[in-house]
Design a protein around this motif. Structure first.
Motif, PDB file in Angstrom:
ATOM      1  N   ALA A   1       0.815  -1.131   0.117  1.00  0.00           N
ATOM      2  CA  ALA A   1      -0.232   0.019  -0.011  1.00  0.00           C
ATOM      3  C   ALA A   1       0.852   1.298   0.064  1.00  0.00           C
ATOM      4  CB  ALA A   1      -1.058   0.054   1.304  1.00  0.00           C
ATOM      5  N   GLY A   2       2.122   1.417   0.595  1.00  0.00           N
ATOM      6  CA  GLY A   2       2.933   2.446   0.752  1.00  0.00           C
ATOM      7  C   GLY A   2       3.242   2.956  -0.452  1.00  0.00           C
ATOM      8  N   PRO A   3       4.096   2.024  -1.318  1.00  0.00           N
ATOM      9  CA  PRO A   3       4.652   2.489  -2.510  1.00  0.00           C
ATOM     10  C   PRO A   3       3.548   2.762  -3.695  1.00  0.00           C
ATOM     11  CG  PRO A   3       5.658   0.233  -2.055  1.00  0.00           C
ATOM     12  CD  PRO A   3       4.480   0.456  -0.645  1.00  0.00           C
ATOM     13  N   VAL A   4       2.335   2.247  -3.505  1.00  0.00           N
ATOM     14  CA  VAL A   4       1.091   2.487  -4.483  1.00  0.00           C
ATOM     15  C   VAL A   4       0.921   4.152  -4.018  1.00  0.00           C
ATOM     16  CG1 VAL A   4      -1.205   2.220  -5.262  1.00  0.00           C
ATOM     17  CG2 VAL A   4       0.421   0.485  -5.041  1.00  0.00           C
ATOM     18  N   LEU A   5       0.554   4.375  -2.853  1.00  0.00           N
ATOM     19  CA  LEU A   5       0.148   5.766  -2.189  1.00  0.00           C
ATOM     20  C   LEU A   5       1.365   6.588  -2.475  1.00  0.00           C
ATOM     21  CD1 LEU A   5      -1.732   7.486  -0.613  1.00  0.00           C
ATOM     22  CD2 LEU A   5      -0.344   6.843   1.369  1.00  0.00           C
ATOM     23  N   THR A   6       2.731   6.266  -2.571  1.00  0.00           N
ATOM     24  CA  THR A   6       3.654   7.194  -2.665  1.00  0.00           C
ATOM     25  C   THR A   6       3.706   7.775  -4.135  1.00  0.00           C
ATOM     26  OG1 THR A   6       4.932   6.157  -0.892  1.00  0.00           O
ATOM     27  CG2 THR A   6       6.133   7.525  -2.676  1.00  0.00           C
ATOM     28  N   ALA A   7       3.445   6.708  -5.109  1.00  0.00           N
ATOM     29  CA  ALA A   7       3.543   7.044  -6.537  1.00  0.00           C
ATOM     30  C   ALA A   7       2.105   7.926  -6.799  1.00  0.00           C
ATOM     31  CB  ALA A   7       3.540   5.419  -7.244  1.00  0.00           C
ATOM     32  N   PHE A   8       1.114   7.534  -6.072  1.00  0.00           N
ATOM     33  CA  PHE A   8      -0.023   8.429  -6.738  1.00  0.00           C
ATOM     34  C   PHE A   8       0.336  10.044  -5.968  1.00  0.00           C
ATOM     35  CE2 PHE A   8      -3.894  10.245  -4.719  1.00  0.00           C
ATOM     36  CZ  PHE A   8      -4.643  10.177  -5.752  1.00  0.00           C
ATOM     37  N   LEU A   9       0.657  10.083  -4.713  1.00  0.00           N
ATOM     38  CA  LEU A   9       0.838  11.321  -4.325  1.00  0.00           C
ATOM     39  C   LEU A   9       2.085  12.169  -5.143  1.00  0.00           C
ATOM     40  CD1 LEU A   9       0.546  10.661  -0.344  1.00  0.00           C
ATOM     41  CD2 LEU A   9      -1.047  11.824  -2.101  1.00  0.00           C
ATOM     42  N   LEU A  10       3.029  11.453  -5.561  1.00  0.00           N
ATOM     43  CA  LEU A  10       3.948  12.065  -6.390  1.00  0.00           C
ATOM     44  C   LEU A  10       3.280  12.547  -7.685  1.00  0.00           C
ATOM     45  CD1 LEU A  10       7.132   9.685  -5.630  1.00  0.00           C
ATOM     46  CD2 LEU A  10       6.862  12.206  -4.723  1.00  0.00           C
ATOM     47  N   ARG A  11       2.624  11.752  -8.179  1.00  0.00           N
ATOM     48  CA  ARG A  11       2.020  12.015  -9.602  1.00  0.00           C
ATOM     49  C   ARG A  11       1.277  13.337  -9.144  1.00  0.00           C
ATOM     50  NH1 ARG A  11       1.294   6.307 -11.277  1.00  0.00           N
ATOM     51  NH2 ARG A  11       3.236   5.922 -12.622  1.00  0.00           N
ATOM     52  N   ARG A  12       0.167  13.157  -8.212  1.00  0.00           N
ATOM     53  CA  ARG A  12      -0.645  14.125  -7.870  1.00  0.00           C
ATOM     54  C   ARG A  12       0.210  15.582  -7.401  1.00  0.00           C
ATOM     55  NH1 ARG A  12      -6.199  14.874  -7.472  1.00  0.00           N
ATOM     56  NH2 ARG A  12      -6.613  16.306  -5.744  1.00  0.00           N
ATOM     57  N   CYS A  13       1.339  15.308  -7.006  1.00  0.00           N
ATOM     58  CA  CYS A  13       1.954  16.788  -6.705  1.00  0.00           C
ATOM     59  C   CYS A  13       2.712  17.291  -7.971  1.00  0.00           C
ATOM     60  CB  CYS A  13       2.919  16.613  -5.443  1.00  0.00           C
ATOM     61  SG  CYS A  13       2.091  16.277  -4.085  1.00  0.00           S
ATOM     62  N   ARG A  14       2.740  16.313  -9.001  1.00  0.00           N
ATOM     63  CA  ARG A  14       3.372  16.792 -10.339  1.00  0.00           C
ATOM     64  C   ARG A  14       4.869  16.676 -10.041  1.00  0.00           C
ATOM     65  NH1 ARG A  14      -0.754  21.205 -10.972  1.00  0.00           N
ATOM     66  NH2 ARG A  14      -2.156  20.230 -12.153  1.00  0.00           N
ATOM     67  N   PHE A  15       5.551  15.622  -9.347  1.00  0.00           N
ATOM     68  CA  PHE A  15       6.837  15.537  -9.176  1.00  0.00           C
ATOM     69  C   PHE A  15       7.445  15.046 -10.461  1.00  0.00           C
ATOM     70  CE2 PHE A  15      10.348  12.642  -8.132  1.00  0.00           C
ATOM     71  CZ  PHE A  15      11.213  13.479  -7.197  1.00  0.00           C
ATOM     72  N   ASP A  16       8.516  15.802 -10.534  1.00  0.00           N
ATOM     73  CA  ASP A  16       9.424  15.672 -11.789  1.00  0.00           C
ATOM     74  C   ASP A  16      10.939  15.160 -11.411  1.00  0.00           C
ATOM     75  OD1 ASP A  16      10.849  15.634 -14.287  1.00  0.00           O
ATOM     76  OD2 ASP A  16      10.622  17.600 -14.524  1.00  0.00           O
ATOM     77  N   PRO A  17      11.249  14.012 -11.599  1.00  0.00           N
ATOM     78  CA  PRO A  17      12.774  13.494 -11.112  1.00  0.00           C
ATOM     79  C   PRO A  17      13.893  14.356 -11.735  1.00  0.00           C
ATOM     80  CG  PRO A  17      11.579  11.672 -12.349  1.00  0.00           C
ATOM     81  CD  PRO A  17      10.503  12.863 -12.205  1.00  0.00           C
ATOM     82  N   ASN A  18      13.444  14.804 -12.875  1.00  0.00           N
ATOM     83  CA  ASN A  18      14.257  15.435 -13.520  1.00  0.00           C
ATOM     84  C   ASN A  18      14.681  16.939 -13.178  1.00  0.00           C
ATOM     85  OD1 ASN A  18      15.031  13.547 -15.511  1.00  0.00           O
ATOM     86  ND2 ASN A  18      12.933  14.042 -16.660  1.00  0.00           N
ATOM     87  N   ASP A  19      13.819  17.500 -12.507  1.00  0.00           N
ATOM     88  CA  ASP A  19      13.782  18.890 -11.790  1.00  0.00           C
ATOM     89  C   ASP A  19      13.916  18.643 -10.297  1.00  0.00           C
ATOM     90  OD1 ASP A  19      14.061  21.676 -11.683  1.00  0.00           O
ATOM     91  OD2 ASP A  19      11.687  21.683 -11.623  1.00  0.00           O
ATOM     92  N   LEU A  20      14.739  18.500  -9.661  1.00  0.00           N
ATOM     93  CA  LEU A  20      15.181  18.158  -8.179  1.00  0.00           C
ATOM     94  C   LEU A  20      15.546  19.443  -7.683  1.00  0.00           C
ATOM     95  CD1 LEU A  20      16.216  14.529  -7.945  1.00  0.00           C
ATOM     96  CD2 LEU A  20      13.830  15.498  -7.535  1.00  0.00           C
ATOM     97  N   GLY A  21      14.917  20.567  -7.748  1.00  0.00           N
ATOM     98  CA  GLY A  21      15.023  21.854  -6.829  1.00  0.00           C
ATOM     99  C   GLY A  21      14.547  21.573  -5.469  1.00  0.00           C
ATOM    100  N   ARG A  22      14.427  22.687  -4.866  1.00  0.00           N
ATOM    101  CA  ARG A  22      14.135  22.734  -3.366  1.00  0.00           C
ATOM    102  C   ARG A  22      12.829  22.107  -3.278  1.00  0.00           C
ATOM    103  NH1 ARG A  22      14.832  28.087  -0.441  1.00  0.00           N
ATOM    104  NH2 ARG A  22      16.786  27.311  -0.402  1.00  0.00           N
ATOM    105  N   ARG A  23      11.922  22.421  -3.936  1.00  0.00           N
ATOM    106  CA  ARG A  23      10.349  22.166  -4.333  1.00  0.00           C
ATOM    107  C   ARG A  23      10.356  20.743  -4.351  1.00  0.00           C
ATOM    108  NH1 ARG A  23       6.125  20.590  -7.008  1.00  0.00           N
ATOM    109  NH2 ARG A  23       4.151  21.167  -6.485  1.00  0.00           N
ATOM    110  N   GLY A  24      11.232  19.978  -5.296  1.00  0.00           N
ATOM    111  CA  GLY A  24      10.949  18.657  -5.606  1.00  0.00           C
ATOM    112  C   GLY A  24      11.702  17.782  -4.630  1.00  0.00           C
ATOM    113  N   LEU A  25      12.709  18.209  -4.077  1.00  0.00           N
ATOM    114  CA  LEU A  25      13.202  17.488  -2.843  1.00  0.00           C
ATOM    115  C   LEU A  25      12.376  17.423  -1.675  1.00  0.00           C
ATOM    116  CD1 LEU A  25      17.121  18.241  -3.073  1.00  0.00           C
ATOM    117  CD2 LEU A  25      15.942  16.173  -3.588  1.00  0.00           C
ATOM    118  N   THR A  26      11.611  18.681  -1.439  1.00  0.00           N
ATOM    119  CA  THR A  26      10.689  18.535  -0.385  1.00  0.00           C
ATOM    120  C   THR A  26       9.563  17.717  -0.485  1.00  0.00           C
ATOM    121  OG1 THR A  26      11.758  20.927  -0.062  1.00  0.00           O
ATOM    122  CG2 THR A  26       9.363  20.080   1.178  1.00  0.00           C
TER     123      THR A  26
END
Length: 83
Positions: free
Chosen positions: A1-26
């Motif tokens: 459940a944890g990995p699925v929730l994490t992936a969902f929340l990262l997509r929901r927050c529009r996480f971009d692994p190519n742009d790891l600025g302060r917002r992305g890391l936080t």
């Protein structure tokens, strides 16, 4: 459940692994630790459900959480930089 929730929340927050600025890391840290907490909680609750003494729940939960959080902070950055 944890990995699925994490992936969902990262997509929901529009996480971009190519742009790891302060917002992305936080975002990554907060969402990742939420996923770790869910995984640790469900894992320890299942252990109690299958006859582990309930008084050991906090100890086992903390060990489980620390192991998962360490994995999150050590392994994931290497995976993100490899892609």
């Amino acid at each position: 459940a944890g990995p699925v929730l994490t992936a969902f929340l990262l997509r929901r927050c529009r996480f971009d692994p190519n742009d790891l600025g302060r917002r992305g890391l936080t975002t990554f840290l907060i969402v990742g630790l939420i996923g770790v907490t869910v995984t640790s909680t469900t894992g320890t609750v299942w252990r109690v459900a299958v006859n582990m003494p309930a008084e050991r729940l906090p100890e086992i939960w903390l060990i489980w959480w620390l192991a998962r959080a360490t994995g999150l902070l050590v392994v994931t950055p290497a995976l993100l930089t490899a892609t």
